[in-house]
Design an enzyme around this catalytic site. Structure first.
Site, PDB file in Angstrom:
ATOM      1  N   GLU A  21     -13.332 -68.965   8.354  1.00 46.61           N
ATOM      2  CA  GLU A  21     -11.867 -68.978   8.300  1.00 46.61           C
ATOM      3  C   GLU A  21     -11.362 -69.633   7.022  1.00 46.61           C
ATOM      4  O   GLU A  21     -11.742 -70.758   6.684  1.00 46.61           O
ATOM      5  CB  GLU A  21     -11.301 -69.719   9.535  1.00 46.61           C
ATOM      6  CG  GLU A  21      -9.778 -69.755   9.554  1.00 46.61           C
ATOM      7  CD  GLU A  21      -9.162 -70.086  10.893  1.00 46.61           C
ATOM      8  OE1 GLU A  21      -9.892 -70.157  11.906  1.00 46.61           O
ATOM      9  OE2 GLU A  21      -7.925 -70.267  10.935  1.00 46.61           O
ATOM     10  N   ASP A  62     -13.411 -68.981  23.239  1.00 48.79           N
ATOM     11  CA  ASP A  62     -13.408 -70.221  22.457  1.00 48.79           C
ATOM     12  C   ASP A  62     -13.568 -71.412  23.381  1.00 48.79           C
ATOM     13  O   ASP A  62     -12.884 -71.503  24.403  1.00 48.79           O
ATOM     14  CB  ASP A  62     -12.033 -70.366  21.777  1.00 48.79           C
ATOM     15  CG  ASP A  62     -12.117 -70.194  20.281  1.00 48.79           C
ATOM     16  OD1 ASP A  62     -13.210 -70.340  19.711  1.00 48.79           O
ATOM     17  OD2 ASP A  62     -11.061 -69.898  19.687  1.00 48.79           O
ATOM     18  N   LYS A 103     -17.570 -69.330  21.666  1.00 52.73           N
ATOM     19  CA  LYS A 103     -17.455 -69.669  20.236  1.00 52.73           C
ATOM     20  C   LYS A 103     -17.250 -71.176  20.112  1.00 52.73           C
ATOM     21  O   LYS A 103     -16.420 -71.749  20.837  1.00 52.73           O
ATOM     22  CB  LYS A 103     -16.301 -68.918  19.578  1.00 52.73           C
ATOM     23  CG  LYS A 103     -16.115 -69.307  18.106  1.00 52.73           C
ATOM     24  CD  LYS A 103     -15.281 -68.307  17.339  1.00 52.73           C
ATOM     25  CE  LYS A 103     -13.795 -68.441  17.501  1.00 52.73           C
ATOM     26  NZ  LYS A 103     -13.212 -69.739  17.072  1.00 52.73           N
ATOM     27  N   ASP A 127      -8.782 -70.131  21.269  1.00 55.29           N
ATOM     28  CA  ASP A 127      -7.994 -71.302  21.679  1.00 55.29           C
ATOM     29  C   ASP A 127      -6.673 -71.341  20.913  1.00 55.29           C
ATOM     30  O   ASP A 127      -5.834 -72.212  21.140  1.00 55.29           O
ATOM     31  CB  ASP A 127      -8.789 -72.611  21.559  1.00 55.29           C
ATOM     32  CG  ASP A 127      -9.237 -72.923  20.144  1.00 55.29           C
ATOM     33  OD1 ASP A 127      -9.057 -72.078  19.244  1.00 55.29           O
ATOM     34  OD2 ASP A 127      -9.782 -74.027  19.924  1.00 55.29           O
ATOM     35  N   SER A 128      -6.475 -70.334  20.035  1.00 58.42           N
ATOM     36  CA  SER A 128      -5.147 -70.138  19.431  1.00 58.42           C
ATOM     37  C   SER A 128      -4.109 -69.877  20.514  1.00 58.42           C
ATOM     38  O   SER A 128      -2.908 -69.916  20.245  1.00 58.42           O
ATOM     39  CB  SER A 128      -5.182 -68.963  18.444  1.00 58.42           C
ATOM     40  OG  SER A 128      -5.756 -67.819  19.045  1.00 58.42           O
TER      41      SER A 128
END
Ligand code: KIV
Length: 283
Positions: A201, A102, A132, A63-64
């Site tokens: 992360e 995502d 994810k 989703d970046s």
């Protein structure tokens, strides 16, 4: 021979060897064999095709894309339809890598029903291998149910960008004992709930090592040091396209932004100077 077994003919860790079909099972096995998992993001057909050609293990449709494709400040605005659109493009290119998608902010946190509906759409409409989800023990029931009905889940702990409004900053997470203990518990609970791997992360390397050694499923780090079972980066970061974004965990393997500027300038120069196209480039 089932497709996934054909994969075993590639010697572990050999870059450029015959690519194998990667499944969630392959990824879990890699923790036991000690082969590091290489994961990168992709949001479109061409990048996914090149990643698959070189035998990347996992392609994350992150989703970046809200940041690097759509230009938003956070990942919050991205929708399930956006994810499906980009995942479909990636899917068309990929023969071997495991594709993980995502799930966007508020597409799964609200209820098991919402999670089933939205993750189910991604699995059914795109045909990828897994989803994810960001979050700890509080999403364990959702994870358990998704896994039970056949939707493999990758977890994501530490700096979870969908919680940026709670954190208030993109700084390293879990630096104090309370948050580190909580993260360790979250990882164990997620593993128990059935995730096949967990992204860690931006957490201290030592904590990532402790998590990695404490759970049976692989950890995939981004800014979490060398002890994770695998590593992930945002593809445009490692290609040097997001020039202003310079956290220490990003290693740049190319400087595409400057190469692109150079190419664009040359093109403009050639067009304006009437040097493009030549006769040879015309019909
Ligand atoms: O959205 C994304 O690209 C991610 C990676 C940074 C792990 O979640």
């Amino acid at each position: 021979m089932p497709k996934s077994n054909a994969a075993d003919s590639r010697a572990p860790g050999k870059v450029g060897a015959r690519p194998r079909v990667v499944t969630t099972k392959t990824v879990m096995t890699m923790k036991n064999t000690g082969e590091k998992i290489a994961m990168l993001t992709a949001y479109d057909y061409l990048v996914a095709k090149i990643l698959d050609q070189v035998g990347i293990d996992i392609i994350l449709v992150g989703d970046s894309l809200a940041n690097v494709v759509q230009g938003h400040e956070t990942t919050l605005p991205v929708t399930v339809d956006d994810m499906i659109y980009h995942a479909k493009a990636v899917k068309r290119a990929v023969k071997n890598a495991l594709i993980v998608v995502d799930m966007p902010f508020m597409s799964y946190q609200t209820s098991v029903d919402d999670a089933v509906r939205n993750c189910g759409r991604v699995m059914k409409e795109v045909g990828v291998g897994a989803v994810k989800l960001e979050g700890g023990a509080y999403i364990a029931d959702i994870v358990k149910h998704l896994v039970k009905i056949g939707i493999p889940v990758m977890g994501h702990l530490g700096l979870t960008p969908q919680s940026i409004n709670k954190f208030g900053t993109y700084e390293v997470r879990a630096q104090d004992k309370t948050e580190a203990d909580e993260l360790l518990v979250d990882a164990k609970v997620l593993a128990e709930a059935g995730v096949f791997s967990i992204v860690l992360e931006k957490i201290p390397s030592e904590l990532a090592q402790e998590v990695t050694e404490s759970i049976k499923v692989p950890t995939i780090g981004i800014g979490a040091g060398p002890h994770c079972d695998g590593q992930v980066l945002v593809v445009y970061d490692m290609l040097g396209m997001t020039e202003e974004f310079k956290p220490r965990f990003v290693r740049r393997y190319a400087e595409l932004a400057s190469s692109m500027r150079e190419a664009f300038r040359k093109y403009m120069h050639d067009v304006k100077g009437e040097q493009f196209p030549t006769d040879k480039e015309s019909y």
